[in-house]
Design a protein around this motif. Structure first.
Motif, PDB file in Angstrom:
ATOM      1  N   ASP A 132      -2.777  29.372 -82.030  1.00  0.00           N
ATOM      2  CA  ASP A 132      -3.989  29.510 -81.231  1.00  0.00           C
ATOM      3  C   ASP A 132      -4.259  28.245 -80.417  1.00  0.00           C
ATOM      4  O   ASP A 132      -4.948  28.299 -79.387  1.00  0.00           O
ATOM      5  CB  ASP A 132      -5.205  29.790 -82.121  1.00  0.00           C
ATOM      6  CG  ASP A 132      -5.233  31.222 -82.632  1.00  0.00           C
ATOM      7  OD1 ASP A 132      -4.536  32.078 -82.054  1.00  0.00           O
ATOM      8  OD2 ASP A 132      -5.945  31.485 -83.618  1.00  0.00           O
ATOM      9  N   LEU A 133      -3.715  27.116 -80.857  1.00  0.00           N
ATOM     10  CA  LEU A 133      -3.909  25.859 -80.141  1.00  0.00           C
ATOM     11  C   LEU A 133      -3.312  25.907 -78.742  1.00  0.00           C
ATOM     12  O   LEU A 133      -3.667  25.097 -77.887  1.00  0.00           O
ATOM     13  CB  LEU A 133      -3.283  24.705 -80.923  1.00  0.00           C
ATOM     14  CG  LEU A 133      -3.910  24.394 -82.279  1.00  0.00           C
ATOM     15  CD1 LEU A 133      -3.074  23.354 -83.020  1.00  0.00           C
ATOM     16  CD2 LEU A 133      -5.349  23.910 -82.131  1.00  0.00           C
ATOM     17  N   TYR A 134      -2.413  26.863 -78.499  1.00  0.00           N
ATOM     18  CA  TYR A 134      -1.766  26.965 -77.188  1.00  0.00           C
ATOM     19  C   TYR A 134      -2.572  27.815 -76.201  1.00  0.00           C
ATOM     20  O   TYR A 134      -2.223  27.891 -75.029  1.00  0.00           O
ATOM     21  CB  TYR A 134      -0.359  27.568 -77.330  1.00  0.00           C
ATOM     22  CG  TYR A 134       0.501  26.917 -78.389  1.00  0.00           C
ATOM     23  CD1 TYR A 134       0.338  25.578 -78.753  1.00  0.00           C
ATOM     24  CD2 TYR A 134       1.488  27.644 -79.045  1.00  0.00           C
ATOM     25  CE1 TYR A 134       1.123  24.996 -79.725  1.00  0.00           C
ATOM     26  CE2 TYR A 134       2.284  27.061 -80.019  1.00  0.00           C
ATOM     27  CZ  TYR A 134       2.098  25.741 -80.365  1.00  0.00           C
ATOM     28  OH  TYR A 134       2.886  25.162 -81.336  1.00  0.00           O
ATOM     29  N   ASP A 135      -3.637  28.458 -76.693  1.00  0.00           N
ATOM     30  CA  ASP A 135      -4.473  29.327 -75.860  1.00  0.00           C
ATOM     31  C   ASP A 135      -5.738  28.567 -75.474  1.00  0.00           C
ATOM     32  O   ASP A 135      -6.724  28.554 -76.211  1.00  0.00           O
ATOM     33  CB  ASP A 135      -4.811  30.612 -76.617  1.00  0.00           C
ATOM     34  CG  ASP A 135      -5.511  31.647 -75.753  1.00  0.00           C
ATOM     35  OD1 ASP A 135      -6.179  31.252 -74.761  1.00  0.00           O
ATOM     36  OD2 ASP A 135      -5.419  32.843 -76.071  1.00  0.00           O
ATOM     37  N   TRP A 136      -5.699  27.924 -74.326  1.00  0.00           N
ATOM     38  CA  TRP A 136      -6.789  27.044 -73.928  1.00  0.00           C
ATOM     39  C   TRP A 136      -8.120  27.780 -73.836  1.00  0.00           C
ATOM     40  O   TRP A 136      -9.133  27.340 -74.396  1.00  0.00           O
ATOM     41  CB  TRP A 136      -6.455  26.384 -72.588  1.00  0.00           C
ATOM     42  CG  TRP A 136      -7.481  25.392 -72.163  1.00  0.00           C
ATOM     43  CD1 TRP A 136      -8.606  25.616 -71.418  1.00  0.00           C
ATOM     44  CD2 TRP A 136      -7.509  24.003 -72.516  1.00  0.00           C
ATOM     45  NE1 TRP A 136      -9.332  24.451 -71.262  1.00  0.00           N
ATOM     46  CE2 TRP A 136      -8.676  23.442 -71.924  1.00  0.00           C
ATOM     47  CE3 TRP A 136      -6.657  23.180 -73.241  1.00  0.00           C
ATOM     48  CZ2 TRP A 136      -9.005  22.096 -72.063  1.00  0.00           C
ATOM     49  CZ3 TRP A 136      -6.984  21.829 -73.371  1.00  0.00           C
ATOM     50  CH2 TRP A 136      -8.147  21.310 -72.787  1.00  0.00           C
ATOM     51  N   GLU A 137      -8.143  28.881 -73.135  1.00  0.00           N
ATOM     52  CA  GLU A 137      -9.401  29.595 -72.887  1.00  0.00           C
ATOM     53  C   GLU A 137     -10.037  30.047 -74.201  1.00  0.00           C
ATOM     54  O   GLU A 137     -11.238  29.837 -74.427  1.00  0.00           O
ATOM     55  CB  GLU A 137      -9.145  30.805 -71.982  1.00  0.00           C
ATOM     56  CG  GLU A 137      -8.670  30.464 -70.583  1.00  0.00           C
ATOM     57  CD  GLU A 137      -9.785  29.972 -69.674  1.00  0.00           C
ATOM     58  OE1 GLU A 137     -10.955  30.033 -70.098  1.00  0.00           O
ATOM     59  OE2 GLU A 137      -9.490  29.521 -68.551  1.00  0.00           O
ATOM     60  N   ALA A 138      -9.250  30.666 -75.069  1.00  0.00           N
ATOM     61  CA  ALA A 138      -9.802  31.196 -76.315  1.00  0.00           C
ATOM     62  C   ALA A 138     -10.272  30.080 -77.236  1.00  0.00           C
ATOM     63  O   ALA A 138     -11.323  30.176 -77.893  1.00  0.00           O
ATOM     64  CB  ALA A 138      -8.761  32.066 -77.016  1.00  0.00           C
ATOM     65  N   THR A 139      -9.515  28.999 -77.292  1.00  0.00           N
ATOM     66  CA  THR A 139      -9.852  27.888 -78.182  1.00  0.00           C
ATOM     67  C   THR A 139     -11.138  27.208 -77.736  1.00  0.00           C
ATOM     68  O   THR A 139     -12.004  26.877 -78.556  1.00  0.00           O
ATOM     69  CB  THR A 139      -8.689  26.887 -78.223  1.00  0.00           C
ATOM     70  OG1 THR A 139      -7.543  27.542 -78.781  1.00  0.00           O
ATOM     71  CG2 THR A 139      -9.019  25.684 -79.076  1.00  0.00           C
TER      72      THR A 139
END
Length: 375
Positions: A132-139
């Motif tokens: 999840d750390l790779y998903d900027w918007e969601a994080t």
């Protein structure tokens, strides 16, 4: 086995080279680099050892590695750069730049709170996987929805990963580009240095994998908020071996570079001008030393004193710096120290990780040698 050492060292700083060699002779290091910038001049630029645990491939001049939380020194530098240009008010609420953030008790969280690790958002409440750390918007959206864990501004609690997303999103809202893009255009490009947040595939072949540390010994007593963070997300040192980690932008933890690149970037704080380039005014660097928190830190338990974006001199850390020095380190033992009084920046980066989070005996030995040389 003979350990290869290479690079350059001004004769005034031969004690730093000796300390660097000692780290290898004692078996403390496998591969590493150290650099010192003094009064705008790169006076120490040394590298040595091997990129792999098997000691089969020598560390080269252009070898880079994941520097973990030393990346935060770059994140802080960018925030001060934008403030110096009048585009960011460090004393303003985060919500001025990121309106969705101003909810659930975060309306009064200031940019300076984020920079001093006192915003009350050291981890996530919602479940997080490692990827999840790779998903900027969601994080970032999860942090925007979240309620602070303590009253913002009342204590520091080390924002291990979250600080990078918080500051990075502020940078994105102001500039319209991602954090890594801004760093490349406005910091590393003008300075001509080899540091990356979001690594292009063309550079992956020269990355030295970190050598994972031994299992950590939990502090006793365990700080009040540490257990709340553990495992969300689950993170191991080996995760940074993945290409997906390297390509992502994680501004608190996945910068890739070496000691030379870190020292040259951070020397704009200590020396004002590097390679003919000025990025910060003297007023901007002075603002770093406005104290915003004084430990013990409620996450890592360390006796930390935070200014704006950097730690400041504090007893009990295992090393000593001057009254106008600011610093931070990375998981496993790396360290960057800027001393404005001596106009000196020292950086140490290695692949063999120890148990420290703000340097260890290897970095402290190099720092002491640097301090002796300039004094």
């Amino acid at each position: 086995m003979d350990v290869p050492l290479d690079g350059s060292c001004d004769r005034r700083f031969l004690s730093v080279r000796d300390a660097f060699a000692t780290n290898f002779a004692t078996g403390a290091d496998v591969g590493a680099s150290v650099a010192v910038v003094h009064r705008g001049e790169l006076v120490v630029d040394l590298w040595g050892g091997f990129v792999d645990q098997e000691r089969s491939t020598p560390w080269q001049q252009d070898t880079i590695t994941n520097v973990w939380s030393c990346t935060k020194t770059m994140t802080s530098l960018v925030a001060h750069l934008l403030a110096d240009r009048g585009e960011l008010d460090l004393g303003a609420p985060v919500g001025r730049y990121w309106p969705e953030f101003a909810q659930n008790g975060k309306e009064g969280v200031l940019v300076s709170h984020v920079m001093a690790h006192s915003a009350g958002l050291p981890g996530w409440d919602e479940p997080m996987s490692a990827t999840d750390l790779y998903d900027w918007e969601a994080t970032c959206a999860k942090l925007a929805r979240q309620r602070p864990w303590w009253d913002p501004g009342t204590a520091s609690g080390y924002h291990v990963l979250t600080q990078g997303y918080l500051l990075g999103e502020i940078v994105r809202r102001i500039t319209g580009v991602s954090f890594g893009t801004f760093v490349a255009k406005e910091v590393t490009g003008p300075l001509g240095v080899d540091f990356h947040v979001g690594l292009a595939d063309e550079h992956i072949g020269r990355v030295a994998n970190v050598i994972a540390p031994p299992p950590p010994t939990p502090p006793d007593p365990i700080p009040p908020f540490l257990m709340r963070m553990v495992g969300n997300p689950p993170l191991s040192a080996e995760q940074c071996w993945d290409h997906a980690w390297r390509r992502a932008e994680i501004p608190a933890a996945n910068g890739h570079g070496n000691a030379r690149s870190l020292a040259l970037c951070q020397a704009v704080v200590s020396c004002h001008e590097v390679n003919g380039t000025k990025l910060l005014s003297r007023a901007a660097t002075a603002s770093i030393f406005q104290q915003h928190a004084d430990g013990p830190d409620v996450v890592n338990g360390l006796p930390l004193r935070f200014g704006v974006g950097y730690a400041l001199s504090s007893p009990g850390l295992g090393f000593s710096v001057g009254p106008r020095a600011c610093f931070w380190g990375g998981w496993g033992g790396s360290l960057v120290v800027n001393d404005l009084d001596t106009e000196t920046t020292m950086a140490f980066v290695m692949n063999k990780m120890g148990g420290g989070t703000v340097g260890d005996e290897r970095a402290y030995r190099l720092l002491a040698a640097t301090q002796a040389a300039v004094e």
